[in-house]
Design a protein around this motif. Structure first.
Motif, short mmCIF file in Angstrom:
data_model
loop_
_atom_site.label_atom_id
_atom_site.label_comp_id
_atom_site.label_asym_id
_atom_site.label_seq_id
_atom_site.Cartn_x
_atom_site.Cartn_y
_atom_site.Cartn_z
N LYS A 41 0.86 -1.19 0.00
CA LYS A 41 0.00 0.00 0.00
C LYS A 41 0.89 1.23 0.00
O LYS A 41 1.99 1.18 0.52
CB LYS A 41 -0.89 0.02 1.25
N PRO A 42 0.43 2.33 -0.51
CA PRO A 42 -0.80 2.52 -1.28
C PRO A 42 -0.65 1.99 -2.71
O PRO A 42 0.46 1.68 -3.14
CB PRO A 42 -1.01 4.02 -1.26
N TYR A 91 -3.89 9.25 -1.69
CA TYR A 91 -4.40 7.91 -1.45
C TYR A 91 -5.20 7.90 -0.15
O TYR A 91 -4.80 8.54 0.82
CB TYR A 91 -3.26 6.90 -1.33
N SER A 92 -6.27 7.12 -0.12
CA SER A 92 -7.09 7.04 1.10
C SER A 92 -6.46 6.13 2.15
O SER A 92 -6.84 6.20 3.31
CB SER A 92 -8.49 6.54 0.75
N ASP A 93 -5.48 5.30 1.73
CA ASP A 93 -4.81 4.42 2.69
C ASP A 93 -3.34 4.81 2.83
O ASP A 93 -2.90 5.82 2.29
CB ASP A 93 -4.96 2.95 2.27
N ASN A 94 -2.59 3.99 3.56
CA ASN A 94 -1.17 4.26 3.79
C ASN A 94 -0.42 2.93 3.86
O ASN A 94 -1.03 1.87 3.84
CB ASN A 94 -0.98 5.08 5.07
N GLY A 97 -1.89 0.61 6.65
CA GLY A 97 -3.30 0.31 6.84
C GLY A 97 -4.21 1.33 6.20
O GLY A 97 -3.83 2.03 5.26
N ASN A 98 -5.42 1.44 6.74
CA ASN A 98 -6.44 2.32 6.18
C ASN A 98 -6.86 3.44 7.12
O ASN A 98 -7.83 4.13 6.87
CB ASN A 98 -7.68 1.50 5.80
N ASP A 99 -6.14 3.63 8.22
CA ASP A 99 -6.58 4.56 9.25
C ASP A 99 -6.21 6.02 8.96
O ASP A 99 -6.70 6.91 9.64
CB ASP A 99 -6.08 4.13 10.62
N SER A 101 -4.68 8.79 5.45
CA SER A 101 -4.36 8.89 4.02
C SER A 101 -2.86 9.14 3.80
O SER A 101 -2.11 9.40 4.74
CB SER A 101 -5.18 10.02 3.41
N THR A 102 -2.48 9.06 2.53
CA THR A 102 -1.10 9.36 2.11
C THR A 102 -1.15 10.42 1.02
O THR A 102 -1.98 10.33 0.11
CB THR A 102 -0.40 8.09 1.57
#
Length: 153
Positions: A41-42, A91-94, A97-99, A101-102
């Protein structure tokens, strides 16, 4: 001296600041573009150009040298490339994880290079492939941020 941050510190940085990175738009002598299928990810699972972050206290020229060696297996100088411009990737995740954004501020560099796919590093990309422009632009699994490098010519 450049250094990588521990996971917790890096999570704090990613959660609160943009990252600076270099993307490598690699074209071979047949006019095809090198893409790797991302493992992390991302953009996990998508075909994406090679690249990576600029580290603290690292010049862009040194980052380019390091990243071409790490991502392509060959050290190239910044003077071997053409800057195609700055880009922003959200990006909505990192990476962890998903907690949160990036946000990347990306400098895109085009290089002409023929590399053997089976000799490329596998840490960031599980598979590599040369894409012709039509296939790249029409494939659903090529990330939209990769496609933007070719739509802004």
């Amino acid at each position: 001296m450049t250094q990588r941050l521990d996971k917790q510190t890096f999570q704090t940085v990613v959660a609160h600041t943009p990252l600076i990175s270099l993307d490598l738009i690699v074209e071979n002598t047949n006019g095809q573009v090198l893409l790797g299928q991302r493992l992390n990810k991302p953009a996990q699972g998508y075909w994406f150009v090679p690249g990576g972050r600029v580290l603290k206290d690292e010049t862009i020229a040194h980052a380019f040298l390091r990243l071409t060696k790490e991502e392509l297996g060959v050290e190239l100088q910044l003077s071997d490339a053409t800057l195609i411009g700055p880009f922003e990737h959200f990006y909505s995740d990192n990476f962890s994880g998903n907690d949160f954004s990036t946000h990347y501020v990306v400098l895109g560099y085009r290089v002409k290079l023929d590399v053997l796919l089976d000799q490329l590093p596998k840490e960031q990309h599980g598979h590599y492939q040369w894409f012709d422009m039509a296939t790249l632009l029409n494939a659903d699994d090529v990330h939209r941020y990769t496609k933007l490098y070719f739509l802004t010519k």
